[in-house]
Design an enzyme around this catalytic site. Structure first.
Site, PDB file in Angstrom:
ATOM      1  N   ARG A 152     -41.198   0.765 -38.106  1.00  0.00           N
ATOM      2  CA  ARG A 152     -41.276   1.223 -39.765  1.00  0.00           C
ATOM      3  C   ARG A 152     -40.859   2.387 -39.882  1.00  0.00           C
ATOM      4  O   ARG A 152     -40.186   2.992 -40.817  1.00  0.00           O
ATOM      5  CB  ARG A 152     -42.792   1.097 -40.107  1.00  0.00           C
ATOM      6  CG  ARG A 152     -42.802   1.382 -41.807  1.00  0.00           C
ATOM      7  CD  ARG A 152     -44.138   0.991 -42.287  1.00  0.00           C
ATOM      8  NE  ARG A 152     -45.393   1.694 -41.820  1.00  0.00           N
ATOM      9  CZ  ARG A 152     -46.669   1.762 -42.087  1.00  0.00           C
ATOM     10  NH1 ARG A 152     -47.109   0.626 -42.787  1.00  0.00           N
ATOM     11  NH2 ARG A 152     -47.341   2.541 -41.364  1.00  0.00           N
ATOM     12  N   ARG A 168     -32.200  25.258 -51.736  1.00  0.00           N
ATOM     13  CA  ARG A 168     -32.685  24.174 -52.654  1.00  0.00           C
ATOM     14  C   ARG A 168     -31.545  23.493 -53.549  1.00  0.00           C
ATOM     15  O   ARG A 168     -30.818  24.275 -54.392  1.00  0.00           O
ATOM     16  CB  ARG A 168     -33.690  24.546 -53.687  1.00  0.00           C
ATOM     17  CG  ARG A 168     -34.583  23.780 -54.175  1.00  0.00           C
ATOM     18  CD  ARG A 168     -35.630  24.172 -55.070  1.00  0.00           C
ATOM     19  NE  ARG A 168     -36.316  23.005 -55.714  1.00  0.00           N
ATOM     20  CZ  ARG A 168     -35.757  22.225 -56.941  1.00  0.00           C
ATOM     21  NH1 ARG A 168     -34.668  22.897 -57.512  1.00  0.00           N
ATOM     22  NH2 ARG A 168     -36.624  21.497 -57.207  1.00  0.00           N
ATOM     23  N   HIS A 190     -30.706  19.484 -55.115  1.00  0.00           N
ATOM     24  CA  HIS A 190     -31.358  17.954 -54.877  1.00  0.00           C
ATOM     25  C   HIS A 190     -30.506  17.231 -53.968  1.00  0.00           C
ATOM     26  O   HIS A 190     -30.947  16.419 -53.289  1.00  0.00           O
ATOM     27  CB  HIS A 190     -31.232  17.353 -56.467  1.00  0.00           C
ATOM     28  CG  HIS A 190     -32.500  17.687 -57.341  1.00  0.00           C
ATOM     29  ND1 HIS A 190     -32.608  19.080 -57.768  1.00  0.00           N
ATOM     30  CD2 HIS A 190     -33.491  17.138 -57.846  1.00  0.00           C
ATOM     31  CE1 HIS A 190     -33.592  18.975 -58.456  1.00  0.00           C
ATOM     32  NE2 HIS A 190     -33.926  17.804 -58.820  1.00  0.00           N
ATOM     33  N   LYS A 238     -42.180   4.581 -46.218  1.00  0.00           N
ATOM     34  CA  LYS A 238     -43.361   5.555 -46.055  1.00  0.00           C
ATOM     35  C   LYS A 238     -42.754   6.868 -46.237  1.00  0.00           C
ATOM     36  O   LYS A 238     -43.100   7.606 -45.247  1.00  0.00           O
ATOM     37  CB  LYS A 238     -44.021   5.198 -44.670  1.00  0.00           C
ATOM     38  CG  LYS A 238     -45.456   5.551 -44.651  1.00  0.00           C
ATOM     39  CD  LYS A 238     -45.963   5.026 -43.359  1.00  0.00           C
ATOM     40  CE  LYS A 238     -47.384   5.844 -42.897  1.00  0.00           C
ATOM     41  NZ  LYS A 238     -48.375   5.495 -43.996  1.00  0.00           N
ATOM     42  N   LEU A 260     -46.344  -0.914 -49.278  1.00  0.00           N
ATOM     43  CA  LEU A 260     -46.118  -0.450 -47.827  1.00  0.00           C
ATOM     44  C   LEU A 260     -46.249  -1.664 -46.932  1.00  0.00           C
ATOM     45  O   LEU A 260     -47.325  -2.470 -46.983  1.00  0.00           O
ATOM     46  CB  LEU A 260     -46.988   0.500 -47.426  1.00  0.00           C
ATOM     47  CG  LEU A 260     -46.625   1.245 -46.037  1.00  0.00           C
ATOM     48  CD1 LEU A 260     -45.297   1.919 -46.165  1.00  0.00           C
ATOM     49  CD2 LEU A 260     -47.597   2.077 -45.516  1.00  0.00           C
TER      50      LEU A 260
END
Ligand code: PMP
Length: 282
Positions: A52, A100, A102, A149, A207
């Site tokens: 996963r 920083r 996006h 996740k 999930l």
């Protein structure tokens, strides 16, 4: 004894372990994670959690070059340094540190790796399982890629906090169609009047629990029927049994949903035997 964490490529004292303020995990929640339980020095459902992890990384296009076997060596070394034979391992991998913005940084930006390990008493959790836990229902306010996740857990955090404020262990999230998706950090299950397990099918709204996968295999081996479909809170409240699963709570019986007691208010026998069999299967 000092506690150690692992950051990028070094074991460091836990209290001094840190990541840069421009880490994308910190700035954007641009990171994925996994949690393993450790019993007798072994990682439970080890392979499933690794699969996963690599899928989550792939879905987000986070380029993580380290192999599973290299990560296994690092995790076991962390457990050794912390002298942990029973506990929890947490792994987080972010898209790395960059000014920083996006949009993704340059492709050669190395991902940030953080590993921590802590002691955890499964016997205390076992005592909780003998009592069962209470859950509340709460609106599911999450995005449409809950199969990844990621560390973007704000809606889960708010739901869990709402549960804690009501003295409950977990919050079952309810989607716009009025169906339970899953718990804020667990998979949700009920047992219907025929003794079949009912849990939501795997799609992008939940999930894909690794404990769920093992419990499905255990149920198969026990010839317990499984129906993969969504259910409402009302159906859950009148179910024969209810329980939750996760890497750290294994199979945990639910004895109350909101104000409604499940069955006679004691953990269901099927839930308890699935817990035993799950642990035996490890
Ligand atoms: N759903 C959510 C939202 C979770 O955070 C978790 C725990 N990580 C689970 C289900 C259970 O997954 P697992 O059995 O792999 O721990």
């Amino acid at each position: 004894m000092s506690r150690y964490a692992y950051v990028n490529s070094a074991f460091v004292p836990h209290r001094a372990a840190s990541v840069h303020i421009e880490d994308r995990g910190f700035q954007f929640g641009d990171a994925v994670y996994e949690v393993w339980s450790v019993r007798d020095g072994h990682l439970l459902d080890e392979q499933g959690h690794f699969e996963r992890l690599y899928r989550s990384l792939d879905q987000l296009d986070i380029r993580f070059e380290r192999s599973q076997s290299a990560m296994q060596v690092t995790i076991h070394e962390l457990l050794r340094r912390n002298r942990i034979r029973e506990g929890l391992v947490y792994l987080q991998i972010s898209r790395g540190v960059a000014p920083r913005d996006h949009a993704f940084p340059a492709t050669n930006t190395p991902p940030t790796i953080v590993l921590t390990a802590k002691r955890f008493s499964f016997s205390a959790a076992g005592r909780r399982a003998e009592q069962g836990v209470r859950v509340i229902t709460h609106e599911d306010e999450r995005w449409d890629r809950c199969d990844i996740k990621s560390v973007n857990l704000l809606a889960n955090v708010l739901a869990k906090q709402a549960a804690r404020e009501e003295g409950a262990y977990e919050a079952w999230l309810v989607d716009k169609a009025g169906l339970v998706t899953e718990g804020s950090s667990t998979t949700a299950w009920i047992v219907n009047a025929d003794g079949a397990l009912v849990t939501r099918p795997l799609d992008n709204h939940i999930l894909h629990g690794i404990t769920r996968k093992t419990v499905v295999a255990v149920a198969n081996a026990m010839s317990i029927p499984l129906i993969e479909r969504a259910f409402t809170p009302a159906e859950a409240k009148s179910a024969r049994e209810a329980f939750i699963t996760s890497a750290s709570s294994f199979v945990m019986p639910v004895v109350q949903i909101d104000d409604k007691m499940i069955g006679n208010g004691a953990p269901g026998s099927l839930s308890l035997s699935l817990r035993d069999e799950y642990l035996r299967a490890q």
